[in-house]
Design a protein around this motif. Structure first.
Motif, short mmCIF file in Angstrom:
data_model
loop_
_atom_site.label_atom_id
_atom_site.label_comp_id
_atom_site.label_asym_id
_atom_site.label_seq_id
_atom_site.Cartn_x
_atom_site.Cartn_y
_atom_site.Cartn_z
N LEU A 35 -6.53 5.04 32.21
CA LEU A 35 -5.70 5.97 31.46
C LEU A 35 -4.92 5.24 30.37
CD1 LEU A 35 -4.68 8.85 31.08
CD2 LEU A 35 -2.92 8.38 32.80
N ALA A 36 -4.41 4.07 30.67
CA ALA A 36 -3.67 3.27 29.68
C ALA A 36 -4.59 2.87 28.53
CB ALA A 36 -3.07 2.03 30.34
N GLU A 37 -5.84 2.48 28.84
CA GLU A 37 -6.80 2.13 27.79
C GLU A 37 -7.11 3.33 26.90
OE1 GLU A 37 -10.26 0.61 29.77
OE2 GLU A 37 -9.21 -1.13 30.55
N ALA A 38 -7.31 4.48 27.53
CA ALA A 38 -7.60 5.70 26.76
C ALA A 38 -6.42 6.07 25.87
CB ALA A 38 -7.95 6.84 27.71
N MET A 39 -5.21 5.99 26.40
CA MET A 39 -4.02 6.32 25.61
C MET A 39 -3.84 5.33 24.45
SD MET A 39 -2.92 9.12 26.74
CE MET A 39 -1.37 9.22 25.88
N ALA A 40 -4.10 4.06 24.69
CA ALA A 40 -3.98 3.06 23.63
C ALA A 40 -5.00 3.33 22.52
CB ALA A 40 -4.17 1.65 24.20
N GLU A 41 -6.23 3.65 22.92
CA GLU A 41 -7.25 3.95 21.91
C GLU A 41 -6.91 5.22 21.15
OE1 GLU A 41 -12.00 4.23 21.14
OE2 GLU A 41 -11.20 2.95 22.73
N LEU A 42 -6.41 6.22 21.85
CA LEU A 42 -6.01 7.47 21.21
C LEU A 42 -4.88 7.22 20.21
CD1 LEU A 42 -6.58 10.47 21.10
CD2 LEU A 42 -4.96 10.78 22.96
N ASP A 43 -3.91 6.41 20.58
CA ASP A 43 -2.82 6.07 19.67
C ASP A 43 -3.34 5.30 18.44
OD1 ASP A 43 -0.93 7.30 21.24
OD2 ASP A 43 -0.27 5.45 22.23
N ALA A 44 -4.27 4.38 18.66
CA ALA A 44 -4.85 3.62 17.55
C ALA A 44 -5.63 4.55 16.62
CB ALA A 44 -5.76 2.51 18.08
N THR A 45 -6.34 5.51 17.19
CA THR A 45 -7.09 6.47 16.38
C THR A 45 -6.14 7.33 15.56
OG1 THR A 45 -8.92 6.49 17.94
CG2 THR A 45 -8.75 8.37 16.45
N ARG A 46 -5.08 7.82 16.19
CA ARG A 46 -4.08 8.61 15.45
C ARG A 46 -3.50 7.82 14.28
NH1 ARG A 46 -1.10 10.88 20.70
NH2 ARG A 46 -2.43 12.70 21.09
N ALA A 47 -3.19 6.55 14.51
CA ALA A 47 -2.63 5.71 13.43
C ALA A 47 -3.66 5.52 12.32
CB ALA A 47 -2.19 4.36 13.99
N ALA A 48 -4.92 5.32 12.68
CA ALA A 48 -5.98 5.13 11.68
C ALA A 48 -6.20 6.41 10.89
CB ALA A 48 -7.27 4.68 12.36
N THR A 96 -15.37 10.68 14.08
CA THR A 96 -16.22 11.69 14.70
C THR A 96 -17.16 11.08 15.74
OG1 THR A 96 -17.99 11.54 13.04
CG2 THR A 96 -16.18 13.09 12.59
N ARG A 97 -17.23 9.75 15.77
CA ARG A 97 -18.12 9.06 16.72
C ARG A 97 -17.42 8.86 18.07
NH1 ARG A 97 -19.07 3.90 13.66
NH2 ARG A 97 -18.41 4.81 11.70
N PRO A 98 -18.19 8.84 19.14
CA PRO A 98 -17.60 8.56 20.46
C PRO A 98 -17.03 7.14 20.51
CG PRO A 98 -19.83 9.44 20.69
CD PRO A 98 -19.61 9.16 19.22
N SER A 99 -16.04 6.97 21.35
CA SER A 99 -15.41 5.66 21.54
C SER A 99 -16.36 4.73 22.29
CB SER A 99 -14.12 5.83 22.32
OG SER A 99 -13.67 4.59 22.80
N ALA A 100 -16.44 3.50 21.83
CA ALA A 100 -17.27 2.51 22.53
C ALA A 100 -16.56 2.03 23.80
CB ALA A 100 -17.56 1.33 21.61
#
Length: 156
Positions: A10-23, A100-104
């Motif tokens: 969950l922490a990894e997913a939240m970190a990636e989601l936050d990084a995506t929002r910033a990007a 639009t691509r899935p997360s690796a």
């Protein structure tokens, strides 16, 4: 899955989601100042559009407009505007395509579904998202405004 493994995932997913929002925010900020300029095929008109395809500039080049019929001038303006809007739409789509691509790293994050027709309007991408769609439409407009004197003789 144990509690700590679940929390880690969950922490990894939240970190990636936050990084995506910033990007996405950075991309939006970069595109806010973007523009595309296009000239009509007859080189009489130059049109500039902003990131949402809005007309931000219009120039009549080399006094050619003074000798053009009103319909021909209007067609040249529309031709350049359609071309510029198509190019800008492609630039925006290219900028947002990575989101639009899935997360690796987190396969559960499948990427964002984007309704490009809703964003740009139905007419901008009617030929599909190919890079030369604006050029095809521009040529179609040219075909509509070009009168062939030979054709008149064949009908008459």
């Amino acid at each position: 899955m144990s509690g700590s493994a679940y929390e880690q995932r969950l922490a990894e997913a939240m970190a990636e989601l936050d990084a995506t929002r910033a990007a996405v925010a950075r991309t939006e900020a970069e595109l806010a100042g973007a523009s595309v300029t296009s000239r009509s095929k007859d080189r009489s008109v130059e049109v500039t559009v902003g990131p949402q395809g809005e007309l931000t500039g219009l120039r009549f080049l080399e006094d050619r407009y003074r000798t053009m019929a009103a319909g021909q001038l209007a067609a040249s303006v529309l031709e350049a505007a359609v071309e510029a809007r198509g190019l800008m739409a492609r630039q925006v789509m290219d900028a947002f395509e990575p989101f639009t691509r899935p997360s690796a790293g987190v396969p559960e994050l499948t990427g964002v579904d984007v309704d490009w027709a809703r964003i740009f309007g139905s007419g901008v991408l009617e030929d599909g998202p190919s890079r030369d769609s604006g050029r095809r439409r521009r040529d179609d407009i040219g075909d509509e405004i070009t009168e062939d004197p030979e054709e008149e003789h064949h009908h008459g």
